[in-house]
Design a protein around this motif. Structure first.
Motif, PDB file in Angstrom:
ATOM      1  N   PRO A   1       0.812  -1.228   0.000  1.00  0.00           N
ATOM      2  CA  PRO A   1       0.000   0.000   0.000  1.00  0.00           C
ATOM      3  C   PRO A   1       0.841   1.273   0.000  1.00  0.00           C
ATOM      4  CG  PRO A   1      -0.924  -1.603   1.511  1.00  0.00           C
ATOM      5  CD  PRO A   1       0.408  -2.144   1.088  1.00  0.00           C
ATOM      6  N   ARG A   2       1.888   1.303   0.806  1.00  0.00           N
ATOM      7  CA  ARG A   2       2.759   2.486   0.852  1.00  0.00           C
ATOM      8  C   ARG A   2       3.451   2.710  -0.486  1.00  0.00           C
ATOM      9  NH1 ARG A   2       8.270   3.142   2.307  1.00  0.00           N
ATOM     10  NH2 ARG A   2       8.430   0.956   2.957  1.00  0.00           N
ATOM     11  N   PHE A   3       3.953   1.633  -1.067  1.00  0.00           N
ATOM     12  CA  PHE A   3       4.647   1.735  -2.352  1.00  0.00           C
ATOM     13  C   PHE A   3       3.693   2.199  -3.444  1.00  0.00           C
ATOM     14  CE2 PHE A   3       6.313   0.233  -6.347  1.00  0.00           C
ATOM     15  CZ  PHE A   3       7.686   0.358  -6.242  1.00  0.00           C
ATOM     16  N   ALA A   4       2.506   1.606  -3.502  1.00  0.00           N
ATOM     17  CA  ALA A   4       1.543   1.948  -4.548  1.00  0.00           C
ATOM     18  C   ALA A   4       1.098   3.396  -4.443  1.00  0.00           C
ATOM     19  CB  ALA A   4       0.338   1.010  -4.468  1.00  0.00           C
ATOM     20  N   THR A   5       0.859   3.850  -3.223  1.00  0.00           N
ATOM     21  CA  THR A   5       0.449   5.245  -3.012  1.00  0.00           C
ATOM     22  C   THR A   5       1.541   6.203  -3.481  1.00  0.00           C
ATOM     23  OG1 THR A   5      -0.921   4.613  -1.117  1.00  0.00           O
ATOM     24  CG2 THR A   5      -0.288   6.927  -1.286  1.00  0.00           C
TER      25      THR A   5
ATOM     26  N   THR B   1      -1.343  -9.032  -3.964  1.00  0.00           N
ATOM     27  CA  THR B   1      -0.563  -7.808  -4.172  1.00  0.00           C
ATOM     28  C   THR B   1      -1.374  -6.760  -4.919  1.00  0.00           C
ATOM     29  OG1 THR B   1       1.475  -9.131  -4.228  1.00  0.00           O
ATOM     30  CG2 THR B   1       1.591  -6.897  -5.118  1.00  0.00           C
ATOM     31  N   LEU B   2      -2.060  -7.155  -5.993  1.00  0.00           N
ATOM     32  CA  LEU B   2      -2.879  -6.200  -6.741  1.00  0.00           C
ATOM     33  C   LEU B   2      -4.058  -5.699  -5.916  1.00  0.00           C
ATOM     34  CD1 LEU B   2      -3.234  -7.282 -10.481  1.00  0.00           C
ATOM     35  CD2 LEU B   2      -1.925  -5.397  -9.507  1.00  0.00           C
ATOM     36  N   SER B   3      -4.631  -6.565  -5.093  1.00  0.00           N
ATOM     37  CA  SER B   3      -5.749  -6.138  -4.247  1.00  0.00           C
ATOM     38  C   SER B   3      -5.316  -5.049  -3.275  1.00  0.00           C
ATOM     39  CB  SER B   3      -6.308  -7.334  -3.468  1.00  0.00           C
ATOM     40  OG  SER B   3      -6.853  -8.301  -4.336  1.00  0.00           O
ATOM     41  N   ALA B   4      -4.126  -5.218  -2.703  1.00  0.00           N
ATOM     42  CA  ALA B   4      -3.619  -4.207  -1.773  1.00  0.00           C
ATOM     43  C   ALA B   4      -3.391  -2.878  -2.483  1.00  0.00           C
ATOM     44  CB  ALA B   4      -2.320  -4.695  -1.124  1.00  0.00           C
TER      45      ALA B   4
ATOM     46  N   ARG C   1      -3.540   2.328 -13.568  1.00  0.00           N
ATOM     47  CA  ARG C   1      -4.056   1.038 -13.985  1.00  0.00           C
ATOM     48  C   ARG C   1      -3.254  -0.068 -13.311  1.00  0.00           C
ATOM     49  NH1 ARG C   1      -8.010   0.937 -17.364  1.00  0.00           N
ATOM     50  NH2 ARG C   1      -7.693  -1.275 -17.861  1.00  0.00           N
ATOM     51  N   LEU C   2      -3.875  -1.212 -13.140  1.00  0.00           N
ATOM     52  CA  LEU C   2      -3.280  -2.330 -12.424  1.00  0.00           C
ATOM     53  C   LEU C   2      -3.199  -3.514 -13.366  1.00  0.00           C
ATOM     54  CD1 LEU C   2      -5.394  -1.905  -9.185  1.00  0.00           C
ATOM     55  CD2 LEU C   2      -3.090  -1.027  -9.601  1.00  0.00           C
ATOM     56  N   GLY C   3      -1.994  -4.084 -13.523  1.00  0.00           N
ATOM     57  CA  GLY C   3      -1.825  -5.111 -14.531  1.00  0.00           C
ATOM     58  C   GLY C   3      -1.045  -6.315 -14.055  1.00  0.00           C
ATOM     59  N   THR C   4      -1.195  -7.414 -14.790  1.00  0.00           N
ATOM     60  CA  THR C   4      -0.428  -8.627 -14.557  1.00  0.00           C
ATOM     61  C   THR C   4       0.503  -8.848 -15.735  1.00  0.00           C
ATOM     62  OG1 THR C   4      -2.118 -10.056 -15.579  1.00  0.00           O
ATOM     63  CG2 THR C   4      -2.302  -9.659 -13.217  1.00  0.00           C
ATOM     64  N   SER C   5       1.775  -8.991 -15.455  1.00  0.00           N
ATOM     65  CA  SER C   5       2.770  -9.185 -16.509  1.00  0.00           C
ATOM     66  C   SER C   5       3.793 -10.231 -16.061  1.00  0.00           C
ATOM     67  CB  SER C   5       3.484  -7.865 -16.825  1.00  0.00           C
ATOM     68  OG  SER C   5       4.486  -8.044 -17.799  1.00  0.00           O
TER      69      SER C   5
ATOM     70  N   LEU D   1     -10.267 -12.157 -11.224  1.00  0.00           N
ATOM     71  CA  LEU D   1      -9.999 -10.987 -12.057  1.00  0.00           C
ATOM     72  C   LEU D   1     -11.190 -10.036 -12.104  1.00  0.00           C
ATOM     73  CD1 LEU D   1      -8.112 -12.749 -14.988  1.00  0.00           C
ATOM     74  CD2 LEU D   1      -7.108 -11.345 -13.168  1.00  0.00           C
ATOM     75  N   THR D   2     -12.395 -10.582 -12.135  1.00  0.00           N
ATOM     76  CA  THR D   2     -13.584  -9.727 -12.096  1.00  0.00           C
ATOM     77  C   THR D   2     -13.643  -8.956 -10.790  1.00  0.00           C
ATOM     78  OG1 THR D   2     -14.821 -11.219 -13.541  1.00  0.00           O
ATOM     79  CG2 THR D   2     -16.107  -9.722 -12.178  1.00  0.00           C
ATOM     80  N   SER D   3     -13.336  -9.627  -9.694  1.00  0.00           N
ATOM     81  CA  SER D   3     -13.337  -8.955  -8.394  1.00  0.00           C
ATOM     82  C   SER D   3     -12.306  -7.830  -8.347  1.00  0.00           C
ATOM     83  CB  SER D   3     -13.061  -9.964  -7.275  1.00  0.00           C
ATOM     84  OG  SER D   3     -14.059 -10.968  -7.239  1.00  0.00           O
ATOM     85  N   LEU D   4     -11.128  -8.071  -8.939  1.00  0.00           N
ATOM     86  CA  LEU D   4     -10.099  -7.040  -8.990  1.00  0.00           C
ATOM     87  C   LEU D   4     -10.527  -5.863  -9.858  1.00  0.00           C
ATOM     88  CD1 LEU D   4      -6.748  -9.037  -9.217  1.00  0.00           C
ATOM     89  CD2 LEU D   4      -7.284  -7.220  -7.583  1.00  0.00           C
ATOM     90  N   ASP D   5     -11.170  -6.145 -10.977  1.00  0.00           N
ATOM     91  CA  ASP D   5     -11.615  -5.063 -11.848  1.00  0.00           C
ATOM     92  C   ASP D   5     -12.663  -4.208 -11.143  1.00  0.00           C
ATOM     93  OD1 ASP D   5     -11.299  -3.848 -14.470  1.00  0.00           O
ATOM     94  OD2 ASP D   5     -13.351  -4.480 -14.872  1.00  0.00           O
TER      95      ASP D   5
END
Length: 306
Positions: A31-35, A84-87, A96-100, A116-120
């Motif tokens: 969360p800190r990193f993403a912010t 990780t993406l949820s956080a 935008r949030l992606g998987t690579s 994936l639907t829940s994440l979107d």
């Protein structure tokens, strides 16, 4: 068909890998990193997917493994991509949030569609779904999935996901999965589904991008390969009756000692060269050059400053 340079004035959308593996594998710091990354102006945040780190793997890492170290030691510690993406989704608003990329064939389409639907929905429609085939056969064996025909399995997975995201009722019948006609009340925020990007570095993989995907998850490589492979995707899209101009390219750059891009300082020239080729989206992964999360943020700040 050739690559057309992007018109002058179109900015590069710069993305950043979230702290997920190696010395940066700290789920509590996400969360800190993403912010901070969003505040710095990064347009996207990304996760990868590593399921297993066998002591004696059958396959060497395509990004530069050796007989002594067939894959980077950083891969031995890897946090879950969905967590990780949820956080990150919970604390960001615009990125935008992606998987690579997720190693798609090892997942069940019904469970994958739900996650994936829940994440979107949790991100208010900011998800980019990136899939690949992976390179490590032990990951397939450990998850009970055959290594053979993995490309065909990916094709069917895409069919099943489309059915689950758009069908009413949703149903699928194929060699790998049978999904009985079902009510699926949970639908993605993006219509008709989140964008699907595919990785790969072979002509068949790029042809699949052109036929099936919304774009290519590319990796940094010499210009002749970037343009040559991209032309395969464009031609395949045209043959399939799709608009080649609508395809995206997201270029991944992993600075790593001992490679052509050794340090974070080497990233900017790569971005400039990519932009000249018409690439307007890039993802920088700092896991191989950052000592810890704070160091990664310092490097990210330098990148954002240009």
């Amino acid at each position: 068909m050739t690559t057309t340079p992007r018109p002058a004035g179109v900015p590069m959308r710069l993305g950043l890998a979230l702290p997920q593996y190696g010395a940066l594998a700290d789920p509590a710091a996400v969360p800190r990193f993403a912010t901070a990354a969003e505040s710095l102006g990064f347009a996207s945040l990304w996760v990868g997917d590593r399921i297993l780190a066998p002591r004696a793997p059958s396959d060497r890492y395509p990004g530069g493994g050796t007989p002594e170290h067939p894959y980077p030691r950083e891969f031995e510690t890897f946090a879950d991509p969905f967590t990780t993406l949820s956080a990150a989704a919970a604390v960001t608003r615009t990125a935008r949030l992606g998987t690579s990329a997720l190693t798609a064939p090892v997942y069940s389409p019904v469970l994958l569609a739900r996650a994936l639907t829940s994440l979107d929905l949790a991100s208010s429609g900011r998800l980019d779904v990136g899939f690949g085939l992976g390179w490590l056969r032990e990951e397939y064996f450990a998850t009970g999935v055959p290594w053979a025909d993995r490309g065909l399995r990916l094709e069917e997975l895409l069919d099943a996901l489309d059915a689950l995201w758009t069908g009413d009722p949703a149903e699928h019948e194929g060699p790998q999965w049978r999904i009985a006609p079902s009510t699926v009340g949970l639908r993605p925020a993006q219509e008709p589904r989140p964008p699907v990007l595919l990785g790969g570095f072979s002509p068949p993989a790029l042809a699949r991008v052109g036929r099936r995907a919304d774009g290519w998850l590319a990796g940094w490589m010499p210009e002749r390969y970037l343009t040559g492979l991209w032309s395969v995707a464009l031609e395949a899209a045209e043959k399939a009756g799709r608009d080649p101009g609508a395809l995206r390219r997201v270029l991944r750059i992993n600075p790593r000692p001992g490679t052509a891009v050794e340090t974070a300082a080497d990233v900017r020239p790569c971005l400039d060269a990519a932009h000249e080729l018409g690439i307007s989206e890039a993802l920088v992964d700092l896991h191989f050059v950052a000592k810890d999360v704070d160091h990664a943020l310092d490097l990210a700040a330098d990148l954002a400053a240009g």
